[in-house]
Design a protein around this motif. Sequence first.
Motif, short mmCIF file in Angstrom:
data_model
loop_
_atom_site.label_atom_id
_atom_site.label_comp_id
_atom_site.label_asym_id
_atom_site.label_seq_id
_atom_site.Cartn_x
_atom_site.Cartn_y
_atom_site.Cartn_z
N ALA A 167 -23.94 69.54 71.73
CA ALA A 167 -23.91 70.36 72.95
C ALA A 167 -22.83 69.84 73.89
O ALA A 167 -23.12 69.12 74.86
N ARG A 168 -21.60 70.21 73.62
CA ARG A 168 -20.48 69.76 74.46
C ARG A 168 -20.62 70.25 75.89
O ARG A 168 -20.16 69.60 76.84
N HIS A 169 -21.21 71.42 76.08
CA HIS A 169 -21.36 71.98 77.41
C HIS A 169 -22.43 71.26 78.23
O HIS A 169 -22.52 71.47 79.45
N ILE A 170 -23.19 70.39 77.57
CA ILE A 170 -24.23 69.62 78.26
C ILE A 170 -23.87 68.14 78.35
O ILE A 170 -24.01 67.53 79.42
N ASP A 171 -23.40 67.57 77.26
CA ASP A 171 -23.05 66.15 77.23
C ASP A 171 -21.79 65.99 76.38
O ASP A 171 -21.85 65.74 75.18
N ALA A 172 -20.64 66.14 77.03
CA ALA A 172 -19.35 66.08 76.32
C ALA A 172 -19.12 64.70 75.71
O ALA A 172 -18.55 64.58 74.63
N ALA A 173 -19.59 63.66 76.40
CA ALA A 173 -19.40 62.30 75.89
C ALA A 173 -20.17 62.10 74.59
O ALA A 173 -19.66 61.50 73.64
N TYR A 174 -21.39 62.62 74.54
CA TYR A 174 -22.17 62.50 73.31
C TYR A 174 -21.50 63.27 72.17
O TYR A 174 -21.42 62.77 71.04
N ALA A 175 -21.03 64.47 72.46
CA ALA A 175 -20.40 65.28 71.42
C ALA A 175 -19.19 64.59 70.83
O ALA A 175 -19.00 64.56 69.61
N GLU A 176 -18.36 64.01 71.68
CA GLU A 176 -17.16 63.32 71.20
C GLU A 176 -17.57 62.07 70.41
O GLU A 176 -16.96 61.75 69.37
N GLN A 177 -18.56 61.36 70.90
CA GLN A 177 -19.01 60.15 70.21
C GLN A 177 -19.61 60.48 68.85
O GLN A 177 -19.46 59.72 67.89
N LEU A 178 -20.26 61.63 68.76
CA LEU A 178 -20.82 62.07 67.47
C LEU A 178 -19.70 62.30 66.45
O LEU A 178 -19.81 61.89 65.29
N VAL A 179 -18.63 62.93 66.88
CA VAL A 179 -17.49 63.18 65.99
C VAL A 179 -16.91 61.84 65.52
O VAL A 179 -16.62 61.66 64.32
#
Length: 234
Positions: free
Chosen positions: A191-203
Amino acid sequence: MLFDPPLQPARLIARYKRFLADVVTPAGETFTLHCANTGAMTGCATPGDTVWYSTSTSLTRKYPHSWELTETQTGDWICVNTLRANQLVREALALQLIPELSGYDRCQAEIKYGSEKSRIDFLLQAEGRRNCYIEVKSVTLLQQGKGYFPDAVTLRGQKHLRELSTVAQAGHRAVLLFTVLHSGIEDVSPARHIDAAYAEQLVQAHKSGVELLAYQASLSTSGMLINKSLPIAL
């Protein structure tokens, strides 16, 4: 996993203070039940939805009823009790229902690991195989026909990704398992629109060797079972 006895229905009046919700039964009785979910529960707690609850036999509980499932007014089923995700995964591992995680003969839960003092949900081991560290995440957010995680900013989730990345780089298997507890979700995305940092870290974690899996559970008032693999779109 069976609900014994089967769950009972009520209509949701409101959820509040994160852990509480007021409901009214078909017979007109109003009471407060416990909600074992600290998340935003977006789309899972709309007044008027049908709440399916269990009842504890403990005499010491202030709120003996527990919110287990939501049946939305659009017909979707959602398990909102986040404690159930790990129970479902434990059962699925024991029954070898997840092919990617089968073939291990030892399973331990809540094992301390990592430099940030984390606990891994499950550690699988077998002679001649790499240790397999599994972090479980419950997915219940559905928006525009897509399933997303997380439903709120999660610093704890970011820490787990760092720990899993370190495990993968050390040569072990590191698995992030999205347990989808919403009947309307057909794929999972960060959910990049909610937690961009988590999304990038997941990638980045995936690039470092962390395996990503998503499995959906069938949901009913009598029980639940993990039974379907879903795609993950990064």
